[in-house]
Design a protein around this motif. Structure first.
Motif, PDB file in Angstrom:
ATOM      1  N   ILE A  54      -3.303  29.889  53.289  1.00 16.86           N
ATOM      2  CA  ILE A  54      -2.830  28.565  53.708  1.00 16.86           C
ATOM      3  C   ILE A  54      -1.324  28.588  53.915  1.00 16.86           C
ATOM      4  N   GLU A  55      -0.626  29.140  52.945  1.00 14.91           N
ATOM      5  CA  GLU A  55       0.837  29.166  53.001  1.00 14.91           C
ATOM      6  C   GLU A  55       1.359  29.987  54.184  1.00 14.91           C
ATOM      7  N   LEU A  56       0.751  31.148  54.418  1.00 17.86           N
ATOM      8  CA  LEU A  56       1.280  32.055  55.434  1.00 17.86           C
ATOM      9  C   LEU A  56       0.764  31.791  56.848  1.00 17.86           C
ATOM     10  N   LEU A  57      -0.393  31.156  56.976  1.00 22.15           N
ATOM     11  CA  LEU A  57      -0.948  30.909  58.305  1.00 22.15           C
ATOM     12  C   LEU A  57      -0.588  29.527  58.852  1.00 22.15           C
ATOM     13  N   ASN A  58      -0.261  28.594  57.962  1.00 23.02           N
ATOM     14  CA  ASN A  58       0.070  27.247  58.422  1.00 23.02           C
ATOM     15  C   ASN A  58       1.290  27.288  59.336  1.00 23.02           C
ATOM     16  N   ASP A  59       1.168  26.639  60.479  1.00 21.19           N
ATOM     17  CA  ASP A  59       2.256  26.464  61.440  1.00 21.19           C
ATOM     18  C   ASP A  59       2.545  27.696  62.301  1.00 21.19           C
TER      19      ASP A  59
END
Length: 86
Positions: A54-59
């Motif tokens: 979630i942290e690394l793929l978001n945006d």
């Protein structure tokens, strides 16, 4: 959200499995047209791996739009109306 419309379940799984084991990966499809709705759901085996994904793929961008990666939200349940039998 923000998935390219030509992305399939296997490709979605491939993106997330870089962070850990994936239990399921599903692109949401329109029932009438059988085309992608541009979002999907991924269930991962390990919560820590899911948080990292979630942290690394978001945006990030896979196409025209940036991805929106977040934990799934529960769908509100509509109250049921129980009618007495006649």
């Amino acid at each position: 959200a923000g998935l390219p419309y030509d992305l399939d379940d296997a490709e979605l799984e491939e993106i997330f499995e870089k962070f850990g084991p994936v239990v399921t990966a599903r692109v949401a499809m329109d029932k009438e047209t059988n085309k992608s709705k541009g979002f999907g759901f991924v269930e991962m085996k390990n919560e820590a791996d899911a948080k990292e994904a979630i942290e690394l793929l978001n945006d990030i961008s896979l196409g025209k739009k940036p991805l929106v990666v977040k934990p799934a939200e529960s769908k509100p349940v509509a109250p049921r109306i129980v009618r007495p039998r006649r």
